[in-house]
Design a protein around this motif. Sequence first.
Motif, short mmCIF file in Angstrom:
data_model
loop_
_atom_site.label_atom_id
_atom_site.label_comp_id
_atom_site.label_asym_id
_atom_site.label_seq_id
_atom_site.Cartn_x
_atom_site.Cartn_y
_atom_site.Cartn_z
N PRO A 150 50.47 14.38 -19.49
CA PRO A 150 50.78 14.72 -20.88
C PRO A 150 50.17 16.06 -21.28
CG PRO A 150 49.94 12.46 -20.70
CD PRO A 150 49.76 13.10 -19.35
N GLY A 151 50.96 16.87 -21.94
CA GLY A 151 50.48 18.17 -22.41
C GLY A 151 50.61 19.29 -21.40
N ASP A 152 50.91 18.96 -20.15
CA ASP A 152 51.13 20.01 -19.15
C ASP A 152 52.41 20.78 -19.48
OD1 ASP A 152 48.91 19.35 -17.72
OD2 ASP A 152 49.97 18.36 -16.07
N THR A 153 52.50 21.98 -18.93
CA THR A 153 53.75 22.74 -19.03
C THR A 153 54.39 22.78 -17.65
OG1 THR A 153 52.94 24.13 -20.82
CG2 THR A 153 54.78 24.99 -19.52
N VAL A 154 55.68 22.44 -17.61
CA VAL A 154 56.45 22.48 -16.37
C VAL A 154 57.51 23.56 -16.51
CG1 VAL A 154 58.07 21.19 -14.90
CG2 VAL A 154 56.07 20.03 -15.86
N LEU A 155 57.65 24.39 -15.48
CA LEU A 155 58.72 25.39 -15.46
C LEU A 155 59.81 24.91 -14.51
CD1 LEU A 155 59.90 28.20 -16.16
CD2 LEU A 155 58.86 28.97 -14.03
N ALA A 175 55.28 16.08 -20.77
CA ALA A 175 55.08 17.52 -20.54
C ALA A 175 56.00 18.36 -21.42
CB ALA A 175 55.35 17.85 -19.07
N ARG A 176 55.56 19.57 -21.68
CA ARG A 176 56.44 20.59 -22.26
C ARG A 176 57.22 21.21 -21.10
NH1 ARG A 176 54.36 26.47 -24.62
NH2 ARG A 176 56.44 27.31 -25.04
N VAL A 177 58.51 21.46 -21.32
CA VAL A 177 59.33 22.01 -20.24
C VAL A 177 59.95 23.33 -20.68
CG1 VAL A 177 61.24 21.63 -18.64
CG2 VAL A 177 59.84 19.69 -19.38
N ILE A 178 59.70 24.36 -19.89
CA ILE A 178 60.36 25.65 -20.07
C ILE A 178 61.37 25.77 -18.94
CG2 ILE A 178 60.06 28.17 -20.07
CD1 ILE A 178 57.16 27.69 -21.03
N ALA A 220 52.48 28.00 -16.36
CA ALA A 220 52.99 26.63 -16.17
C ALA A 220 52.13 25.89 -15.15
CB ALA A 220 54.44 26.67 -15.69
N ASN A 221 51.78 24.66 -15.47
CA ASN A 221 50.96 23.87 -14.54
C ASN A 221 51.71 23.53 -13.26
OD1 ASN A 221 50.32 22.92 -17.58
ND2 ASN A 221 48.46 23.23 -16.39
N VAL A 222 53.00 23.26 -13.42
CA VAL A 222 53.84 22.98 -12.25
C VAL A 222 55.13 23.79 -12.37
CG1 VAL A 222 55.21 21.23 -11.03
CG2 VAL A 222 52.92 20.67 -11.85
N VAL A 223 55.49 24.46 -11.29
CA VAL A 223 56.77 25.18 -11.21
C VAL A 223 57.66 24.45 -10.21
CG1 VAL A 223 57.91 27.35 -10.59
CG2 VAL A 223 55.65 27.39 -11.70
N VAL A 224 58.87 24.12 -10.63
CA VAL A 224 59.82 23.50 -9.72
C VAL A 224 60.71 24.62 -9.18
CG1 VAL A 224 61.63 21.76 -9.44
CG2 VAL A 224 59.72 21.35 -11.01
N GLU A 225 60.41 25.03 -7.94
CA GLU A 225 60.98 26.25 -7.36
C GLU A 225 62.28 25.91 -6.62
OE1 GLU A 225 59.80 29.79 -7.01
OE2 GLU A 225 61.90 29.58 -6.57
N VAL A 226 63.41 26.32 -7.17
CA VAL A 226 64.68 26.10 -6.46
C VAL A 226 65.30 27.40 -5.95
CG1 VAL A 226 65.25 23.95 -7.68
CG2 VAL A 226 66.16 26.13 -8.52
N ALA A 238 54.31 33.16 -13.06
CA ALA A 238 54.44 32.14 -14.11
C ALA A 238 53.43 31.00 -13.98
CB ALA A 238 55.86 31.55 -14.07
N VAL A 239 52.93 30.75 -12.77
CA VAL A 239 52.13 29.54 -12.57
C VAL A 239 50.72 29.69 -13.16
CG1 VAL A 239 51.20 30.14 -10.27
CG2 VAL A 239 51.65 27.73 -10.86
#
Length: 326
Positions: A150-155, A175-178, A220-226, A238-239
């Motif tokens: 909770p409260g993390d930012t995910v890209l 999480a907040r999502v950008i 961002a705490n976690v980046v989902v890299e595609v 960004a991370v």
Amino acid sequence: MRTFKMSESGRIALVEEPKPTPGTGQVLMRVRATSLNARDLFMLDGRYPVPPGRVPLSDAAGVIESTGPGVTRFQVGDRVVNSFNPLWFGGPQRKPGQNYHTDIDGWLTEYVVIDEQRLASMPEHLDFTEAATLPCAAITAWTALEGVGPGDTVLVQGSGGVSLFALQLARTMGARVITTTSSEHKAARLLELGASDVINYVDMPDWGAEVRKLTDGQGANVVVEVGGAGSIAQSITAVAYRGVISLVGHLQMNSTGMNILDFALSGATLRAIGGGSRSDLEDMNRVITAHKLRPVIGRVFPFEEAPAAASYMGSGAHFGKVVISH
Ligand SMILES: NC(=O)c1ccc[n+]([C@@H]2O[C@H](COP(=O)([O-])OP(=O)(O)OC[C@H]3O[C@@H](n4cnc5c(N)ncnc54)[C@H](OP(=O)(O)O)[C@@H]3O)[C@@H](O)[C@H]2O)c1
């Protein structure tokens, strides 16, 4: 029964064959829907060679029509999905496993006989077309988000199948999502799905700096890299310090990749993602059920039009999963 198989020409062709009978520990599943992933497009249009005779596609949902001797996990009438990694049941994966479509027959058929251990129950609120999107894209997003709180930012990058699930699942984790996208139209849809901010990665190639600006410099705490090689440098910008970049895909190969010094200074962890286990699928399905999360469906094609479904997805026009109804 009707089955699509890879032909000598590298395309798919519809054939008739007898319905199989389940043996000990096996079930006969009536496949009701399959879904397409980026990996399938290369195989369905002949760019990635697959042996002739192979049944395509990795993701399916259906109903148990009969059971063989010794089956204990399912009964006739149960609604199920397959686990993407058929031999990974839980715990850490020690070596790469078999894959549907490439190594073993997949799901673009009306009936499949399968070991009951390779299946999981469907979330009850979903229909077959929705559930058929879970085995690859959703479980990959779920694994990529490991550790998000909770409260993390995910890209999340782009609006493809994995990315939409990453957006939806990250929201259930508080999480907040950008997100990024190349399309203004898709940006509006991403905001509707719960993204706090959407950055156009074409108009703003330096989008990593924008992510930092939007997070008061934290990143961002976690980046989902595609994007892979083409976007990893921006992901490093960004991370957050000591954050995680989950390396899922390689949609943008035409670039130089990352500067190793920039990566070292980010303090981040680069984690290669390879789907998930059956146990992960069951955990994810519980969360999907609890939150009544509905996968985003772009378009559903009838079984006979499977080649058209692949062409449609290849055009990039889709927002949401492209599904085949059997
Ligand atoms: N490691 C694993 O376990 C695993 C599992 C599944 C998938 N994958 C890989 O993950 C990737 C995504 O798969 P998918 O099935 O979700 O793909 P998909 O549905 O085909 O995604 C297409 C979308 O990706 C976005 N995109 C393309 N290039 C981009 C870039 N440079 N930066 C940001 N977004 C970009 C675009 O979004 P916009 O239109 O919004 O711009 C495009 O519409 C593929 O490389 C696939 O092979 C890996």
